[in-house]
Write a protein that holds these residues in place. Structure first.
Motif, PDB file in Angstrom:
ATOM      1  N   PRO A 119      -4.622  11.689   5.077  1.00  0.00           N
ATOM      2  CA  PRO A 119      -3.879  11.807   6.334  1.00  0.00           C
ATOM      3  C   PRO A 119      -3.220  10.499   6.736  1.00  0.00           C
ATOM      4  O   PRO A 119      -3.747   9.411   6.486  1.00  0.00           O
ATOM      5  CB  PRO A 119      -4.956  12.237   7.336  1.00  0.00           C
ATOM      6  N   VAL A 120      -2.068  10.625   7.359  1.00  0.00           N
ATOM      7  CA  VAL A 120      -1.282   9.452   7.738  1.00  0.00           C
ATOM      8  C   VAL A 120      -1.869   8.745   8.962  1.00  0.00           C
ATOM      9  O   VAL A 120      -1.483   7.611   9.282  1.00  0.00           O
ATOM     10  CB  VAL A 120       0.176   9.891   8.007  1.00  0.00           C
ATOM     11  N   THR A 121      -2.824   9.367   9.631  1.00  0.00           N
ATOM     12  CA  THR A 121      -3.316   8.850  10.908  1.00  0.00           C
ATOM     13  C   THR A 121      -3.934   7.456  10.801  1.00  0.00           C
ATOM     14  O   THR A 121      -3.746   6.625  11.696  1.00  0.00           O
ATOM     15  CB  THR A 121      -4.343   9.816  11.507  1.00  0.00           C
ATOM     16  N   ALA A 122      -4.677   7.186   9.732  1.00  0.00           N
ATOM     17  CA  ALA A 122      -5.293   5.862   9.594  1.00  0.00           C
ATOM     18  C   ALA A 122      -4.235   4.793   9.354  1.00  0.00           C
ATOM     19  O   ALA A 122      -4.359   3.662   9.847  1.00  0.00           O
ATOM     20  CB  ALA A 122      -6.317   5.862   8.462  1.00  0.00           C
ATOM     21  N   LEU A 125       0.839  -1.191   0.000  1.00  0.00           N
ATOM     22  CA  LEU A 125       0.000   0.000   0.000  1.00  0.00           C
ATOM     23  C   LEU A 125       0.877   1.245   0.000  1.00  0.00           C
ATOM     24  O   LEU A 125       1.742   1.399   0.870  1.00  0.00           O
ATOM     25  CB  LEU A 125      -0.907   0.022   1.243  1.00  0.00           C
ATOM     26  N   ASP A 126       0.662   2.127  -0.962  1.00  0.00           N
ATOM     27  CA  ASP A 126       1.385   3.396  -1.024  1.00  0.00           C
ATOM     28  C   ASP A 126       0.395   4.543  -0.839  1.00  0.00           C
ATOM     29  O   ASP A 126      -0.524   4.714  -1.642  1.00  0.00           O
ATOM     30  CB  ASP A 126       2.112   3.534  -2.366  1.00  0.00           C
ATOM     31  N   SER A 127       0.572   5.311   0.232  1.00  0.00           N
ATOM     32  CA  SER A 127      -0.301   6.456   0.537  1.00  0.00           C
ATOM     33  C   SER A 127      -1.770   6.060   0.491  1.00  0.00           C
ATOM     34  O   SER A 127      -2.594   6.744  -0.134  1.00  0.00           O
ATOM     35  CB  SER A 127      -0.039   7.606  -0.443  1.00  0.00           C
ATOM     36  N   PRO A 128      -2.155   4.962   1.144  1.00  0.00           N
ATOM     37  CA  PRO A 128      -3.498   4.414   0.928  1.00  0.00           C
ATOM     38  C   PRO A 128      -4.597   5.128   1.701  1.00  0.00           C
ATOM     39  O   PRO A 128      -4.357   5.731   2.751  1.00  0.00           O
ATOM     40  CB  PRO A 128      -3.347   2.981   1.464  1.00  0.00           C
ATOM     41  N   VAL A 129      -5.811   5.034   1.163  1.00  0.00           N
ATOM     42  CA  VAL A 129      -7.005   5.422   1.918  1.00  0.00           C
ATOM     43  C   VAL A 129      -7.446   4.172   2.682  1.00  0.00           C
ATOM     44  O   VAL A 129      -7.942   3.219   2.094  1.00  0.00           O
ATOM     45  CB  VAL A 129      -8.133   5.914   1.010  1.00  0.00           C
ATOM     46  N   ILE A 130      -7.263   4.188   3.978  1.00  0.00           N
ATOM     47  CA  ILE A 130      -7.621   3.044   4.813  1.00  0.00           C
ATOM     48  C   ILE A 130      -8.946   3.285   5.519  1.00  0.00           C
ATOM     49  O   ILE A 130      -9.665   2.344   5.858  1.00  0.00           O
ATOM     50  CB  ILE A 130      -6.484   2.768   5.826  1.00  0.00           C
ATOM     51  N   ASP A 131      -9.288   4.549   5.724  1.00  0.00           N
ATOM     52  CA  ASP A 131     -10.571   4.920   6.330  1.00  0.00           C
ATOM     53  C   ASP A 131     -11.055   6.165   5.605  1.00  0.00           C
ATOM     54  O   ASP A 131     -10.479   7.247   5.745  1.00  0.00           O
ATOM     55  CB  ASP A 131     -10.387   5.191   7.833  1.00  0.00           C
ATOM     56  N   TRP A 132     -12.131   6.040   4.816  1.00  0.00           N
ATOM     57  CA  TRP A 132     -12.588   7.159   3.999  1.00  0.00           C
ATOM     58  C   TRP A 132     -13.158   8.316   4.823  1.00  0.00           C
ATOM     59  O   TRP A 132     -13.022   9.478   4.437  1.00  0.00           O
ATOM     60  CB  TRP A 132     -13.618   6.689   2.972  1.00  0.00           C
ATOM     61  N   VAL A 133     -13.787   8.034   5.944  1.00  0.00           N
ATOM     62  CA  VAL A 133     -14.350   9.131   6.737  1.00  0.00           C
ATOM     63  C   VAL A 133     -13.235  10.047   7.233  1.00  0.00           C
ATOM     64  O   VAL A 133     -13.337  11.273   7.160  1.00  0.00           O
ATOM     65  CB  VAL A 133     -15.189   8.587   7.914  1.00  0.00           C
ATOM     66  N   THR A 134     -12.150   9.451   7.707  1.00  0.00           N
ATOM     67  CA  THR A 134     -11.000  10.252   8.142  1.00  0.00           C
ATOM     68  C   THR A 134     -10.464  11.101   6.994  1.00  0.00           C
ATOM     69  O   THR A 134     -10.155  12.291   7.160  1.00  0.00           O
ATOM     70  CB  THR A 134      -9.885   9.328   8.663  1.00  0.00           C
ATOM     71  N   THR A 135     -10.369  10.507   5.802  1.00  0.00           N
ATOM     72  CA  THR A 135      -9.857  11.229   4.641  1.00  0.00           C
ATOM     73  C   THR A 135     -10.799  12.349   4.223  1.00  0.00           C
ATOM     74  O   THR A 135     -10.360  13.461   3.899  1.00  0.00           O
ATOM     75  CB  THR A 135      -9.642  10.253   3.473  1.00  0.00           C
TER      76      THR A 135
END
Length: 387
Positions: free
Chosen positions: A339-342, A262-272
């Motif tokens: 964001p990197v948080t997820a 995974l490169d710079s992935p969207v892991i949680d869309w709500v956070t993004t």
């Protein structure tokens, strides 16, 4: 007129005015929420050229200072509505307002005439640049044939990598990872998916943020298995990360997925989406309204979606226990879009399967561009351990 009557009439007028202002404000907020939600799921006609170009000569280009222009590394510079393309490299000099960079090549167009452009993590324009055998293939999907590039392993191999690009870009984005997988003995399949401009469009012409696109990855897995693949690594960039994670949790062929990069992935869309709303200076109520439109059935009337988005199902931090395959995760603290948080949270939740390469300065999907030896070395070591 008595003072009391005058006061009451004034209060009534003030109330009507304030009420009208409230209605207008609410209507404006609703309109912004609809616009934001619709933009999220609608494929753009063309990427914005948001980088100012001051001047260029045969060896350098002078750019205004921006978050992307001042990061070291090698990048593409698209200009003239993507008709022009150059490759830029080292920073030669910089001031408080400008950055001068090396011009590696100008592949098309006249850079000296350009005044606007877009810095991209794309670096290669096609598989022919590697000097390796490759072919155009079509992946049978439920919407029709989706074009892909197949670059076979140097020797006969049952190991395949399926590369999945991000939102608003095409499969050229994923070319950067091909040499590393090729050297590790993997065949690479670089796919297109619905609504990306290469693959067939869905009836609603809208992104599913991974909830529909995974079906095209699933079709690519079937294509690979029919040609001898038995161990498959999925490589997802940005929204492609969300898509391959959905494939892992939804596909009946998940047992063949031996790993995920995974490169710079969207892991949680709500956070993004919350992050993007804050970046666009949207009030909390507008952000909440946009997210509500995406997840409610009736919202499709305004956004154009055929189906609402299952945003809970797209939260792979909350669903971390469902993940089974080893994951190599790349993300930069200064991403700027996702964001990197997820990613931090997923790495913390599943240290047993997640290998985390956390960068501090690289921007979104530009980690290879910023430090290719580190990026490629991490994948090579991880693939070796996977084997």
């Amino acid at each position: 007129m008595s003072p009391r009557v005058s006061f009451l009439r004034g209060a009534l007028v003030a109330g009507v005015v304030l009420g009208a202002v409230g209605v207008v404000a609410a209507a404006s907020a609703a309109a912004v929420a609809v616009y934001f939600a619709r933009r999220i799921v609608t494929p753009p006609r063309r990427p914005a050229e948001d980088q100012a170009i001051v001047s260029a000569d045969s060896s350098t280009v002078l750019l205004t200072r921006s978050p992307d222009s001042q990061v070291p590394g090698r990048y593409s510079l698209f200009f003239d509505d993507t008709r022009g393309h150059a490759r830029i490299g080292a920073i030669v000099e910089h001031t408080q307002s400008t950055v001068r960079r090396e011009v590696i090549t100008v592949d098309r167009g006249n850079l000296s005439l350009a005044r606007r452009g877009r810095i991209s993590g794309w670096f290669y324009l096609g598989p022919e640049e590697f000097g390796l055998p490759w072919s155009d293939v079509d992946i049978p999907t439920d919407l029709g044939p989706a074009p892909a590039w197949l670059i076979p392993a140097p020797d006969e191999s049952t190991r395949w990598a399926i590369h999945v690009h991000g939102r608003a870009v095409r499969r050229e984005e994923t070319l950067r990872s091909v040499p590393t997988f090729h050297n590790a003995g993997y065949s690479s399949l670089l796919i297109s998916y619905r609504n990306d401009g290469d693959a067939p469009r869905s009836p609603d012409h809208r992104y599913g943020l991974g909830t529909t696109e995974w079906r095209d990855v699933d079709a690519a897995i079937r294509f690979a298995l029919a040609r001898g693949a038995r161990e498959i690594v999925l490589v997802g960039w940005s929204m492609g990360g969300a898509t391959v994670l959905q494939t892992l949790t939804r596909s009946t062929l998940a047992s063949f997925i031996t790993g995920i990069v995974l490169d710079s992935p969207v892991i949680d869309w709500v956070t993004t989406l919350q992050f993007q709303g804050i970046e666009n200076r949207l009030p909390p109520l507008v952000r909440a309204g946009a997210i509500g439109l995406l997840r409610e059935t009736w919202g499709g009337v305004l956004t154009g979606q055929a189906q609402p988005l299952d945003l809970h199902g797209l939260d792979l931090v909350a669903r971390a226990d469902e993940l089974t395959s080893p994951i190599l995760l790349f993300h930069s603290e200064d991403d700027g879009y996702v964001p990197v948080t997820a990613s931090d949270a997923l790495a913390e939740a599943r240290p047993d399967i997640v290998t985390y390469e956390r960068f501090s300065v690289a921007r979104h999907t530009k980690l290879w561009n910023y430090d290719a030896p580190r990026w490629e070395g991490a994948i090579s070591r991880w693939l070796n351990d996977l084997a």
